[in-house]
Enzyme design. Sequence first.
Site, PDB file in Angstrom:
ATOM      1  N   THR B  58      44.057  52.329  41.719  1.00  0.00           N
ATOM      2  CA  THR B  58      44.488  52.692  43.068  1.00  0.00           C
ATOM      3  C   THR B  58      45.609  51.774  43.539  1.00  0.00           C
ATOM      4  OG1 THR B  58      42.241  53.422  43.512  1.00  0.00           O
ATOM      5  CG2 THR B  58      43.678  53.151  45.399  1.00  0.00           C
ATOM      6  N   LYS B  85      37.498  30.912  51.543  1.00  0.00           N
ATOM      7  CA  LYS B  85      37.606  29.754  52.441  1.00  0.00           C
ATOM      8  C   LYS B  85      36.945  30.046  53.779  1.00  0.00           C
ATOM      9  CE  LYS B  85      42.066  28.699  50.384  1.00  0.00           C
ATOM     10  NZ  LYS B  85      43.486  28.974  50.589  1.00  0.00           N
TER      11      LYS B  85
END
Lengths: 432, 321
Positions: B58, B85
């Site tokens: 995709t 993070k």
Amino acid sequence: MTDTLLTNARLIDPENGTTNLGAIRIADGMIVEVLQGQDDGSMEVLPAEGLVDLGGKCLAPGIVDIGVKICEPGERHKESFRTAGLAAAAGGVTTMVSRPDTIPTIDSPETLEFVSRRANEAAPVHVLPMASLTKNRAGREMVEIGFLKDAGAVAFTDCDHVISDTKVLSRCLTYARSLNALVIAHPQEPILSAGGSVTSGKFASLRGLPGVAPMAERIGLERDLALVEMTRARYHADNLSTAASLPALQRAKSAGLDVTAGVNIHHLTLNEYDVGDYRTFFKLKPPLRCEDDRLAMVEAVASGLIDIISSMHTPQDEESKRLPFHEAASGAVGLETLLPAALRLYHADALDLPTLFRALSLNPSKRLGLPTGRLTVGAPADLIVFDPDQPIVVDRFKLRSKSKNTPFDEQRLQGRVLRTFVSGEQVYGPDA
Amino acid sequence: MFAQRHLLGIEGLTRPEVEEILDLADRYVDLNRRPDKHADALQGLTQINLFFENSTRTQSSFEIAGKRLGADVMNMAVAQSSVKKGETLIDTALTLNAMHPDLLVVRHPSSGACNLLAQKVNCSVLNAGDGRHEHPTQALLDALTIRRSKGRLHRLNVAICGDIAHSRVARSNILLLGLMENRIRLIGPPTLMPSQVDQLGVEVYEDMREGLEDVDVVMMLRLQKERMDGAFIPSEREYYHRFGLDPEKLAYAKPDAIVMHPGPMNRGVEIDGILADDINRSVIQEQVEMGVAVRMAAMHLLARNLKARSGHDHGIPAHGM
């Protein structure tokens, strides 16, 4: 003795099921006189030092809300005793029965003592703490039910944590029974419902969200009721949401078990389609159900099969809600919207006002053995004055709760609390 | 006329909107077959492919589509970066939004994630797959493939087979094929069917031969490896025996029925390998080709609406220098 007369009131009496005009005299924090009937000058009313003409508005016993999460200790950024107390006063809740699912869990007399002390300092309404049933709500070891009860715990609950070990639960129930302690559970089969975020069905399928089968609630309830039958414990099934649970509840009550049941206001006024475009303020646990379930819950409150309506006040900050639906936290604040939302049922002709206050005030008081929830001489003067017809538009940023996660934001509701009295003192009102 | 600001799903699209995308995509199919494949519908625009899930097919399809239309295309594979993070989805989106992209192509493992993003950014959001919810460009490319192969996109019998419950492709296809007035049959074991799926205007079959009777189109879905461990189906071989598409089962469909698969295929699990390569029946390679064209068309139309809304041509600064 200073006394106050609240006159020209529509007295909502849940015990007698009446809504007569009349007056109530309060002194020393108690109801000392109840006068029924139109004051056409023929009534002989002794003068009072304070006189408040309520202008025909409703006067009802204050709401006793079982299952309020106050977030103190541990998450004061979401809610504190002060903010929850102010929200309660503004919402007509005169007694908050607080949940133990804080950080840390309220599972020892020491942590419970912290709650009682902080609550009395900071909140303008009564706060009665509940304790967890097992340590850290982990479902393994029971808490010191005896000590905690002596310290003021009014009930024992692991909240949305289900004690999946039936041996542990049966021992907890047996031990609680010996102390006549009330055990509250949110029935659920935790494995069947694991990972779900909406109720299973067409809406869940369309939205591609994992579903919670209504049957998971019934399985959980049936299991708990079987253990109650075995142990004869005092048991309250709270946060019920599906029609599938009701026959089991009916059977248990008919068999004479010491069982009551509760529903939260959102399951009485909203359904699964309110989630709409993945709106996380409508993410609740258990999830909002289909319309047939909602109607069945309303009917069960009207018939008395379900005893108690609560707000299941659960503050969540913006960060925990501004996430994709499946990752977002569950729960909604409800202290300030409980009554106006419940009045939807009154305006829809589903419940009359005494029936509503039976579920909001009288039944929770009875279940916890409190003298509140009644309009009788000798009862505490925990009273609210409200206008059931006044239209309001909810603005979540004007809520007194620190957290603003209400599903009723921007919705039009009808009904407004005008004054709240706790032990005869006005804690909310035009000049409070 | 296609009047949407975002392409979040097939839900909410009208029939003329779908037809406009497919008509334009037809023209891009022709363009893509020429030696010089360039057009300038996205000239000067910035397209960011924001993929929170791994994807090769995709993502490369969107990348080629953007580049052929002259967009500046950037790929961000977030699976490996800031999410680790602790940055939230919205923060990532707002950070990218501050760089003024025009088209944000998003794939995310949570249903509804693109809807949430679309509320927070100024650019157009294209859903490249969100959880189990929708994958609109896949449904559009399937529709284009069917229309080109069958000559029409209505009054066809279409069977969608396999893991419907976990498939966003199935959901978007059910909505699109239903919108265009086709008969949709879902075939698969009940453990892989969404709850109350029969209320979505489809017929549900647990017997594949019965379900394939007289169909014009057979759409196979991929069965994820993690579903084969006994939790949803007993075993891979029993699944292939009952629900794998082979020439014997396909014989129940119309003689000219086409076979589709969104890829990547598990040969020998949901589809027979030789059948998948049979150029007389399988249109799986065409689907990939149509994918680029449909994505070009969708982005072209979104960019057109973007320009119409902003009231000035993109690429020219609003206030002089």
